[in-house]
Design a protein around this motif. Structure first.
Motif, mmCIF file in Angstrom:
data_model
loop_
_atom_site.group_PDB
_atom_site.id
_atom_site.type_symbol
_atom_site.label_atom_id
_atom_site.label_comp_id
_atom_site.label_asym_id
_atom_site.label_seq_id
_atom_site.Cartn_x
_atom_site.Cartn_y
_atom_site.Cartn_z
ATOM 1 N N LEU A 129 45.410 55.118 31.454
ATOM 2 C CA LEU A 129 45.103 53.801 30.908
ATOM 3 C C LEU A 129 44.791 53.933 29.429
ATOM 4 C CD1 LEU A 129 42.802 52.484 33.761
ATOM 5 C CD2 LEU A 129 45.224 52.007 33.400
ATOM 6 N N LEU A 130 45.486 53.173 28.644
ATOM 7 C CA LEU A 130 45.305 53.212 27.204
ATOM 8 C C LEU A 130 44.832 51.845 26.731
ATOM 9 C CD1 LEU A 130 48.643 55.054 26.378
ATOM 10 C CD2 LEU A 130 46.385 56.068 26.718
ATOM 11 N N GLY A 131 44.585 51.724 25.468
ATOM 12 C CA GLY A 131 44.188 50.447 24.897
ATOM 13 C C GLY A 131 42.700 50.416 24.632
ATOM 14 N N ASP A 132 42.274 49.305 24.123
ATOM 15 C CA ASP A 132 40.886 49.146 23.723
ATOM 16 C C ASP A 132 40.049 48.494 24.812
ATOM 17 O OD1 ASP A 132 41.288 50.295 21.247
ATOM 18 O OD2 ASP A 132 41.824 48.389 20.306
ATOM 19 N N PHE A 133 40.420 48.685 26.045
ATOM 20 C CA PHE A 133 39.662 48.128 27.152
ATOM 21 C C PHE A 133 38.724 49.190 27.705
ATOM 22 C CE2 PHE A 133 43.780 45.866 27.415
ATOM 23 C CZ PHE A 133 43.316 44.584 27.152
ATOM 24 N N SER A 134 37.489 48.810 27.931
ATOM 25 C CA SER A 134 36.560 49.736 28.589
ATOM 26 C C SER A 134 36.880 49.770 30.082
ATOM 27 C CB SER A 134 35.121 49.262 28.382
ATOM 28 O OG SER A 134 34.887 48.077 29.136
ATOM 29 N N SER A 135 36.294 50.721 30.776
ATOM 30 C CA SER A 135 36.478 50.798 32.230
ATOM 31 C C SER A 135 35.959 49.538 32.903
ATOM 32 C CB SER A 135 35.755 52.027 32.776
ATOM 33 O OG SER A 135 36.255 53.183 32.169
ATOM 34 N N THR A 136 34.863 49.000 32.383
ATOM 35 C CA THR A 136 34.308 47.755 32.922
ATOM 36 C C THR A 136 35.278 46.603 32.692
ATOM 37 O OG1 THR A 136 32.076 48.566 32.517
ATOM 38 C CG2 THR A 136 32.319 46.198 32.844
ATOM 39 N N ASP A 137 35.875 46.546 31.503
ATOM 40 C CA ASP A 137 36.870 45.508 31.224
ATOM 41 C C ASP A 137 38.053 45.624 32.178
ATOM 42 O OD1 ASP A 137 35.372 44.597 29.058
ATOM 43 O OD2 ASP A 137 36.537 45.745 27.577
ATOM 44 N N MET A 138 38.530 46.859 32.390
ATOM 45 C CA MET A 138 39.661 47.064 33.304
ATOM 46 C C MET A 138 39.312 46.618 34.717
ATOM 47 S SD MET A 138 42.356 48.000 31.756
ATOM 48 C CE MET A 138 43.306 48.289 33.229
ATOM 49 N N ASN A 139 38.100 46.917 35.152
ATOM 50 C CA ASN A 139 37.635 46.477 36.464
ATOM 51 C C ASN A 139 37.689 44.958 36.543
ATOM 52 O OD1 ASN A 139 36.298 46.053 38.874
ATOM 53 N ND2 ASN A 139 34.342 46.826 38.164
ATOM 54 N N ASP A 140 37.144 44.291 35.525
ATOM 55 C CA ASP A 140 37.134 42.821 35.516
ATOM 56 C C ASP A 140 38.540 42.242 35.481
ATOM 57 O OD1 ASP A 140 34.378 42.950 35.540
ATOM 58 O OD2 ASP A 140 34.147 42.507 33.395
ATOM 59 N N ILE A 141 39.402 42.839 34.665
ATOM 60 C CA ILE A 141 40.795 42.369 34.586
ATOM 61 C C ILE A 141 41.474 42.535 35.939
ATOM 62 C CG2 ILE A 141 43.066 42.882 33.586
ATOM 63 C CD1 ILE A 141 41.477 43.680 30.983
ATOM 64 N N PHE A 142 41.334 43.723 36.529
ATOM 65 C CA PHE A 142 41.957 43.993 37.819
ATOM 66 C C PHE A 142 41.446 43.026 38.888
ATOM 67 C CE2 PHE A 142 41.426 45.937 42.012
ATOM 68 C CZ PHE A 142 42.757 46.120 42.356
ATOM 69 N N PHE A 143 40.124 42.923 39.012
ATOM 70 C CA PHE A 143 39.577 42.104 40.094
ATOM 71 C C PHE A 143 39.908 40.625 39.895
ATOM 72 C CE2 PHE A 143 36.434 40.648 43.213
ATOM 73 C CZ PHE A 143 36.704 41.557 44.214
ATOM 74 N N GLY A 144 39.872 40.164 38.647
ATOM 75 C CA GLY A 144 40.257 38.779 38.378
ATOM 76 C C GLY A 144 41.721 38.526 38.685
ATOM 77 N N LEU A 145 42.559 39.479 38.317
ATOM 78 C CA LEU A 145 43.996 39.341 38.556
ATOM 79 C C LEU A 145 44.302 39.335 40.055
ATOM 80 C CD1 LEU A 145 46.848 39.241 37.310
ATOM 81 C CD2 LEU A 145 46.795 41.738 37.206
ATOM 82 N N ILE A 146 43.743 40.291 40.778
ATOM 83 C CA ILE A 146 44.084 40.385 42.202
ATOM 84 C C ILE A 146 43.515 39.212 42.987
ATOM 85 C CG2 ILE A 146 42.207 41.916 42.974
ATOM 86 C CD1 ILE A 146 45.243 43.003 44.365
ATOM 87 N N THR A 147 42.267 38.837 42.722
ATOM 88 C CA THR A 147 41.688 37.727 43.487
ATOM 89 C C THR A 147 42.335 36.401 43.111
ATOM 90 O OG1 THR A 147 39.823 37.555 41.936
ATOM 91 C CG2 THR A 147 39.481 38.857 43.942
ATOM 92 N N GLY A 148 42.675 36.240 41.832
ATOM 93 C CA GLY A 148 43.360 35.009 41.420
ATOM 94 C C GLY A 148 44.725 34.867 42.072
ATOM 95 N N LEU A 149 45.482 35.954 42.100
ATOM 96 C CA LEU A 149 46.799 35.903 42.738
ATOM 97 C C LEU A 149 46.685 35.709 44.246
ATOM 98 C CD1 LEU A 149 48.727 38.567 40.692
ATOM 99 C CD2 LEU A 149 49.319 36.157 40.921
ATOM 100 N N ILE A 150 45.701 36.346 44.846
ATOM 101 C CA ILE A 150 45.513 36.169 46.288
ATOM 102 C C ILE A 150 45.128 34.721 46.599
ATOM 103 C CG2 ILE A 150 43.957 36.747 48.203
ATOM 104 C CD1 ILE A 150 44.164 39.687 47.246
#
Length: 183
Positions: A129-150
């Motif tokens: 994982l690259l970019g200026d996202f922290s691990s916490t940001d990635m967690n939030d992005i992932f969980f928001g993306l998966i729950t939103g799509l579900i």
């Protein structure tokens, strides 16, 4: 008439996610059984919600156990995590719904959040994982993306395979293609 309790509970999770304030009669109608049968099997809505919370905990436990195992292939683990969520879509749709009488505790959420953040930290440390996202940001992005799509999948009756593909591709490949700048 015999009921597959697991299938019935999953249908009820979807029905309650769609209409958390429904009555037992409305819930029975939504899953295709009589109100009397629903009462006989589950007694009341509180019992149903407690069973749903148990299923939600099982989903989180399955993800947590996968994360806590030492694997060489972080991307394969990510795909499996996405699959666990997508295959348990109705339970995921109920997670965190304050409108349901029984839900996961804040401590349970915080513990899971820490484990998932640690997973994304390992992905960053491995250089995946690259970019200026922290691990916490990635967690939030992932969980928001998966729950939103579900959630969207539940409303549109989409295919879980589509959710898996979209989350994986959007999370890792991005969804932006640079446009040519016109002068």
């Amino acid at each position: 008439m015999a009921f597959d309790r697991e299938e019935l509970l999953e249908k009820m999770a979807g029905a309650l996610a769609d209409n958390p304030g429904c009555t037992i009669k409305e819930l029975a109608d939504a899953v295709g059984i009589s109100k009397a049968s629903l009462h006989r099997i589950y007694t009341n809505k509180q019992n149903i919600c407690e069973l749903l919370a148990t299923e939600e905990r099982m989903v989180l436990r399955e993800v947590r156990e996968l994360i806590q195992q030492e694997h060489e292939d972080w991307l394969a683990d990510l795909q499996e995590i996405i699959e666990i969520f997508a295959n348990n879509a109705n339970y995921v749709r109920c997670m965190g719904r304050e409108t349901l009488p029984c839900s996961l505790s804040e401590a349970e959420w915080n513990e899971f959040d820490g484990v998932l953040t640690g997973f994304f930290r390992r992905g960053r440390e491995a250089g995946i994982l690259l970019g200026d996202f922290s691990s916490t940001d990635m967690n939030d992005i992932f969980f928001g993306l998966i729950t939103g799509l579900i959630e969207s999948m539940g409303m549109r009756q989409s295919n879980p395979a589509a959710v898996k593909r979209i989350v994986y591709e959007a999370l890792l490949g991005g969804i932006y293609r640079p446009l040519e700048i016109r002068r």
